[in-house]
Design a protein around this motif. Structure first.
Motif, PDB file in Angstrom:
ATOM      1  N   PHE A   1       0.831  -1.204   0.000  1.00  0.00           N
ATOM      2  CA  PHE A   1       0.000   0.000   0.000  1.00  0.00           C
ATOM      3  C   PHE A   1       0.864   1.252   0.000  1.00  0.00           C
ATOM      4  CE2 PHE A   1      -2.058   3.457   2.330  1.00  0.00           C
ATOM      5  CZ  PHE A   1      -3.160   3.673   1.507  1.00  0.00           C
ATOM      6  N   TRP A   2       1.984   1.214   0.719  1.00  0.00           N
ATOM      7  CA  TRP A   2       2.848   2.393   0.840  1.00  0.00           C
ATOM      8  C   TRP A   2       3.707   2.619  -0.389  1.00  0.00           C
ATOM      9  CZ3 TRP A   2       1.858   5.996   4.263  1.00  0.00           C
ATOM     10  CH2 TRP A   2       1.102   5.658   5.376  1.00  0.00           C
ATOM     11  N   ASP A   3       3.645   1.717  -1.347  1.00  0.00           N
ATOM     12  CA  ASP A   3       4.294   1.967  -2.635  1.00  0.00           C
ATOM     13  C   ASP A   3       3.474   2.939  -3.471  1.00  0.00           C
ATOM     14  OD1 ASP A   3       6.325   0.209  -1.997  1.00  0.00           O
ATOM     15  OD2 ASP A   3       5.349  -1.513  -2.940  1.00  0.00           O
ATOM     16  N   GLN A   4       2.212   3.147  -3.069  1.00  0.00           N
ATOM     17  CA  GLN A   4       1.355   4.113  -3.750  1.00  0.00           C
ATOM     18  C   GLN A   4       1.652   5.520  -3.238  1.00  0.00           C
ATOM     19  OE1 GLN A   4      -2.852   2.871  -3.911  1.00  0.00           O
ATOM     20  NE2 GLN A   4      -2.226   1.078  -2.723  1.00  0.00           N
ATOM     21  N   LEU A   5       1.270   6.490  -4.044  1.00  0.00           N
ATOM     22  CA  LEU A   5       1.367   7.888  -3.644  1.00  0.00           C
ATOM     23  C   LEU A   5      -0.043   8.417  -3.436  1.00  0.00           C
ATOM     24  CD1 LEU A   5       3.217  10.379  -3.236  1.00  0.00           C
ATOM     25  CD2 LEU A   5       2.890  10.879  -5.670  1.00  0.00           C
ATOM     26  N   PHE A   6      -0.283   9.123  -2.330  1.00  0.00           N
ATOM     27  CA  PHE A   6      -1.633   9.630  -2.068  1.00  0.00           C
ATOM     28  C   PHE A   6      -1.581  10.873  -1.190  1.00  0.00           C
ATOM     29  CE2 PHE A   6      -0.716   6.556   1.304  1.00  0.00           C
ATOM     30  CZ  PHE A   6      -1.010   7.287   2.439  1.00  0.00           C
ATOM     31  N   VAL A   7      -2.677  11.613  -1.222  1.00  0.00           N
ATOM     32  CA  VAL A   7      -2.921  12.711  -0.282  1.00  0.00           C
ATOM     33  C   VAL A   7      -4.182  12.349   0.493  1.00  0.00           C
ATOM     34  CG1 VAL A   7      -3.495  15.142   0.012  1.00  0.00           C
ATOM     35  CG2 VAL A   7      -1.863  14.458  -1.754  1.00  0.00           C
ATOM     36  N   GLY A   8      -4.085  12.287   1.804  1.00  0.00           N
ATOM     37  CA  GLY A   8      -5.224  11.969   2.659  1.00  0.00           C
ATOM     38  C   GLY A   8      -5.522  13.093   3.621  1.00  0.00           C
ATOM     39  N   PHE A   9      -6.339  12.797   4.616  1.00  0.00           N
ATOM     40  CA  PHE A   9      -6.726  13.790   5.617  1.00  0.00           C
ATOM     41  C   PHE A   9      -6.481  13.247   7.023  1.00  0.00           C
ATOM     42  CE2 PHE A   9      -9.383  15.869   2.365  1.00  0.00           C
ATOM     43  CZ  PHE A   9      -9.233  17.206   2.708  1.00  0.00           C
ATOM     44  N   ASN A  10      -6.248  14.152   7.968  1.00  0.00           N
ATOM     45  CA  ASN A  10      -6.387  13.854   9.392  1.00  0.00           C
ATOM     46  C   ASN A  10      -7.856  14.033   9.742  1.00  0.00           C
ATOM     47  OD1 ASN A  10      -3.607  13.648  11.049  1.00  0.00           O
ATOM     48  ND2 ASN A  10      -3.310  14.988   9.272  1.00  0.00           N
ATOM     49  N   ILE A  11      -8.429  13.031  10.424  1.00  0.00           N
ATOM     50  CA  ILE A  11      -9.853  13.074  10.749  1.00  0.00           C
ATOM     51  C   ILE A  11     -10.083  12.693  12.204  1.00  0.00           C
ATOM     52  CG2 ILE A  11     -10.451  12.450   8.365  1.00  0.00           C
ATOM     53  CD1 ILE A  11     -11.301   9.660   9.522  1.00  0.00           C
ATOM     54  N   SER A  12     -11.293  12.952  12.674  1.00  0.00           N
ATOM     55  CA  SER A  12     -11.709  12.537  14.012  1.00  0.00           C
ATOM     56  C   SER A  12     -12.138  11.079  14.001  1.00  0.00           C
ATOM     57  CB  SER A  12     -12.871  13.411  14.481  1.00  0.00           C
ATOM     58  OG  SER A  12     -13.534  12.830  15.591  1.00  0.00           O
ATOM     59  N   SER A  13     -11.953  10.414  15.126  1.00  0.00           N
ATOM     60  CA  SER A  13     -12.404   9.024  15.245  1.00  0.00           C
ATOM     61  C   SER A  13     -13.927   8.935  15.296  1.00  0.00           C
ATOM     62  CB  SER A  13     -11.816   8.373  16.504  1.00  0.00           C
ATOM     63  OG  SER A  13     -12.323   8.998  17.673  1.00  0.00           O
ATOM     64  N   GLU A  14     -14.599  10.064  15.492  1.00  0.00           N
ATOM     65  CA  GLU A  14     -16.052  10.083  15.556  1.00  0.00           C
ATOM     66  C   GLU A  14     -16.672  10.579  14.251  1.00  0.00           C
ATOM     67  OE1 GLU A  14     -17.416  12.159  18.992  1.00  0.00           O
ATOM     68  OE2 GLU A  14     -16.609  10.669  20.386  1.00  0.00           O
ATOM     69  N   ILE A  15     -15.954  10.368  13.156  1.00  0.00           N
ATOM     70  CA  ILE A  15     -16.432  10.829  11.857  1.00  0.00           C
ATOM     71  C   ILE A  15     -17.748  10.140  11.498  1.00  0.00           C
ATOM     72  CG2 ILE A  15     -15.131   9.068  10.563  1.00  0.00           C
ATOM     73  CD1 ILE A  15     -14.628  11.318   8.447  1.00  0.00           C
ATOM     74  N   SER A  16     -18.637  10.876  10.851  1.00  0.00           N
ATOM     75  CA  SER A  16     -19.954  10.351  10.497  1.00  0.00           C
ATOM     76  C   SER A  16     -19.901   9.606   9.173  1.00  0.00           C
ATOM     77  CB  SER A  16     -20.963  11.497  10.397  1.00  0.00           C
ATOM     78  OG  SER A  16     -20.649  12.333   9.287  1.00  0.00           O
ATOM     79  N   ALA A  17     -20.930   8.815   8.910  1.00  0.00           N
ATOM     80  CA  ALA A  17     -21.023   8.081   7.644  1.00  0.00           C
ATOM     81  C   ALA A  17     -21.115   9.054   6.473  1.00  0.00           C
ATOM     82  CB  ALA A  17     -22.233   7.153   7.673  1.00  0.00           C
TER      83      ALA A  17
END
Length: 651
Positions: free
Chosen positions: A329-345
């Motif tokens: 998976f870490w061979d891929q390149l991506f941009v993600g987000f920092n999120i809360s553990s209580e994120i909604s659906a």
């Protein structure tokens, strides 16, 4: 009709002589028309009782008492009880205590008990009948209280009123009693961990009562259980730990001194661990600990909370496949987000629509709900794990992987081992980021030294956590962060070569908010834009001006990637961001994402829908005056830039 009954003096006399007041401890004025409610001095109530058990360290007693009597920030009423177990030093102890005894009053008092026999620390169990408060704060004669000693414990007691509180203790790892050689438990430490003062707050099995707060009710509960062997007085805190946790279901909580200025709570004396003088070093104490250990293990305590039935067991082939998948998976390149553990659906759906492939959980705060993410791991780790698994499952349903991180105050080998044991088989948990934004004590004071001793401590902490994780999970990549809040310029301070030798499945993370004079709302105050020239320091006459633009960012990233290539270790950008109202904020974000693509660094934007902190909630766009109103995507240059960056950073 007897009208005398309606007179005020008759009423007062009836109240005075009635069963209500007669059952209470009041002084009565000789003037029968007045009632004084002044409490009787010998039986008045205090906010906290402090017990000091003294034996051979009487030379520390003057300093201890001076701090408790004159040096505390605590504003409540305090009762001090000194129990002298050494009859040969009765005169000395009396001389030390006399000046405080004569000053005793309803706000502050000292009581001295000179014993003709050494009752060891079992005197603590006698305190319920002696103390005149509802909570006992124990301070042994090798601990010098700091100015916040009482305040610290009383404040924590108000937070955890039913728990027993201490600063250090022992944690028992899950194991079975070795009937052939039970003494090994206290010798080889294979299933035992000592948890010191500065380690993160956590629940333990064995409290060390040298510095400890316990309620009067808890002491009474402990005293209600017969002690099987009088020698248990040598290890009374071990016995209390067993009884209160096993019989009365009280939590045993080790607090942390991390982040508190040195000596503000306690200072341990130089002879604290002196062999022969320190009780725990004596052979008879070690033997007694083994007897208590056998007793409580045969009684079925501790009961380890983790439920192995809910933990997936993998065979060797499945583990090999899972290891390869997580690494790949870490061979891929991506941009993600920092999120809360209580994120909604609904929010997860939005992330998926943007094309987010991975998120980082543990750094986004939850406002007033808790002090920081995952703090419930300290109180009810099984329930917290259940909630975390639900969040992971929700993200997994949309094909989104997860990196977990813990705040410094929470991160410990024990908690990481628990997390890894429960999540090692989860393919969508792709990394454990051990400590979010670590820093050394010197760095917290903005002092920078080449041989910062805090760096050695950080590397030891990393080593211990890696070892604990690898006991139960040899597959999931581990991320460590540079110091000074994961600053890119401190990467070279990491002794990464030593960690790589012990584990080759390690990555290194840094965070990028440089320069904070630009990116942070509180410091920028609408003065600086991107790109522009920005001073290196504020409030000086001739600051050095630096051009902050795409070239500045590229140079920082090039330096980081050159360092990583030297050690052949993968870099991750764990956080980056800028206050949304800064002019040119979208260009700043774009420059970072372009640098990440150039140097093949996967990254996580800070942050997505942080309900308690709007500065970097980019859905709100650049106008702060609109409050929490989200702007249409077609008009939101920040979100357009981010979405383009997410889609562009894919290989």
């Amino acid at each position: 009709m007897n009208k005398y009954r309606f007179r005020s003096d008759y009423f007062l006399e009836s109240v005075k002589n009635g069963i209500v007041l007669q059952s209470m401890a009041f002084d009565f004025s000789s003037n029968t028309s007045q009632i004084s409610v002044k409490s009787m001095p010998d039986f008045c109530s205090y906010d906290v009782s402090v017990c000091i058990c003294s034996f051979k360290r009487t030379h520390h007693l003057p300093q201890i008492l001076d701090s408790l009597w004159n040096g505390q920030t605590f504003k409540g009423n305090v009762e001090i009880i000194v129990w002298n177990n050494n009859s040969s030093r009765s005169h000395t102890v009396s001389e030390i205590c006399d000046k405080y005894i004569v000053q005793s009053n309803e706000q502050k008092s000292l009581q001295l008990i000179n014993s003709s026999k050494n009752y060891f620390c079992a005197v603590r169990l006698a305190m319920p009948q002696l103390m005149q408060s509802q909570r006992l704060l124990i301070c042994d004669d090798d601990c010098i209280p700091g100015p916040e000693f009482i305040d610290f414990f009383v404040s924590k007691h108000n937070t955890y009123p039913e728990d027993v509180l201490c600063l250090r203790g022992h944690l028992f790892l899950e194991h079975k009693l070795n009937e052939q050689n039970p003494s090994n438990f206290w010798l080889d430490y294979e299933n035992l961990r000592f948890v010191s003062d500065e380690r993160p707050e956590q629940l333990v099995h064995f409290i060390h009562a040298d510095v400890c707060l316990i309620t009067k009710q808890a002491l009474q509960e402990c005293s209600s259980i017969p002690v099987p062997d009088s020698s248990y007085a040598l290890v009374d805190d071990y016995w209390m730990s067993y009884v209160l946790n096993h019989k009365f279901n009280r939590k045993l909580r080790k607090l942390t001194t991390s982040g508190v200025p040195e000596d503000y709570i306690i200072k341990r004396t130089e002879d604290s661990d002196k062999i022969g003088l320190a009780l725990y070093t004596r052979p008879e104490v070690i033997q007694t600990k083994v007897r208590v250990y056998i007793h409580h293990m045969l009684q079925g305590w501790p009961h380890w909370e983790s439920n192995d039935e809910n933990i997936t067991q993998l065979d060797e082939k499945a583990m090999k496949v899972l290891t390869e998948n997580k690494k790949h998976f870490w061979d891929q390149l991506f941009v993600g987000f920092n999120i809360s553990s209580e994120i909604s659906a609904e929010s997860v759906e939005v992330l998926a629509e943007m094309g987010v492939k991975c998120v980082r959980i543990g750094a986004v705060g939850l406002g007033d709900k808790v002090d920081y993410e995952f703090k419930a791991f300290l109180n009810d780790k099984d329930e917290e794990m259940k909630r975390l698994k639900q969040t992971i499952s929700l993200l997994k349903s949309k094909g989104i992987r997860v990196v977990l991180t813990l705040k410094k105050e929470l991160s410990s080998p024990e908690i990481w081992e628990f997390i890894a044991k429960n999540l090692y088989s989860e393919e969508y948990v792709v990394a454990y980021d051990l400590i979010n934004e670590p820093f050394t004590p010197l760095e917290s004071q903005y002092v920078f030294e080449d041989n910062d001793p805090g760096m050695s401590e950080l590397m030891v902490n990393y080593t211990e956590m890696i070892e604990s994780i690898r006991l139960v999970d040899k597959m999931t990549p581990i991320i460590i962060e540079s110091s000074y809040w994961a600053n890119v310029d401190t990467l070279s301070n990491l002794s990464i070569d030593k960690l790589i030798e012990m584990d080759d499945n390690i990555m290194v993370s840094f965070h990028f908010y440089d320069p904070q004079l630009l990116t942070q709302r509180r410091r920028n105050q609408n003065r600086y834009s991107f790109p522009s020239q920005i001073p290196d320091f504020e409030n000086i006459k001739w600051p050095k001006m630096t051009t902050i633009d795409g070239n500045f960012i590229d140079a920082k990233f090039l330096s980081a990637i050159q360092w990583s290539q030297k050690f052949n270790v993968k870099l991750v950008l764990g956080e980056f961001g800028i206050s949304r109202e800064v002019s040119g904020a979208h260009q700043y974000l774009d420059s970072i994402m372009k640098a990440c693509k150039t140097y093949a660094i996967s990254s996580f934007i800070y942050s997505f829908r942080d309900e308690e902190w709007d500065s970097m909630d980019y859905e709100l766009e650049t106008d702060v005056s609109t409050g929490s109103l989200k702007q249409e995507l077609s008009q939101n240059i920040l979100m357009q830039t981010i979405i383009n960056g997410i889609r562009d950073n894919v290989n």
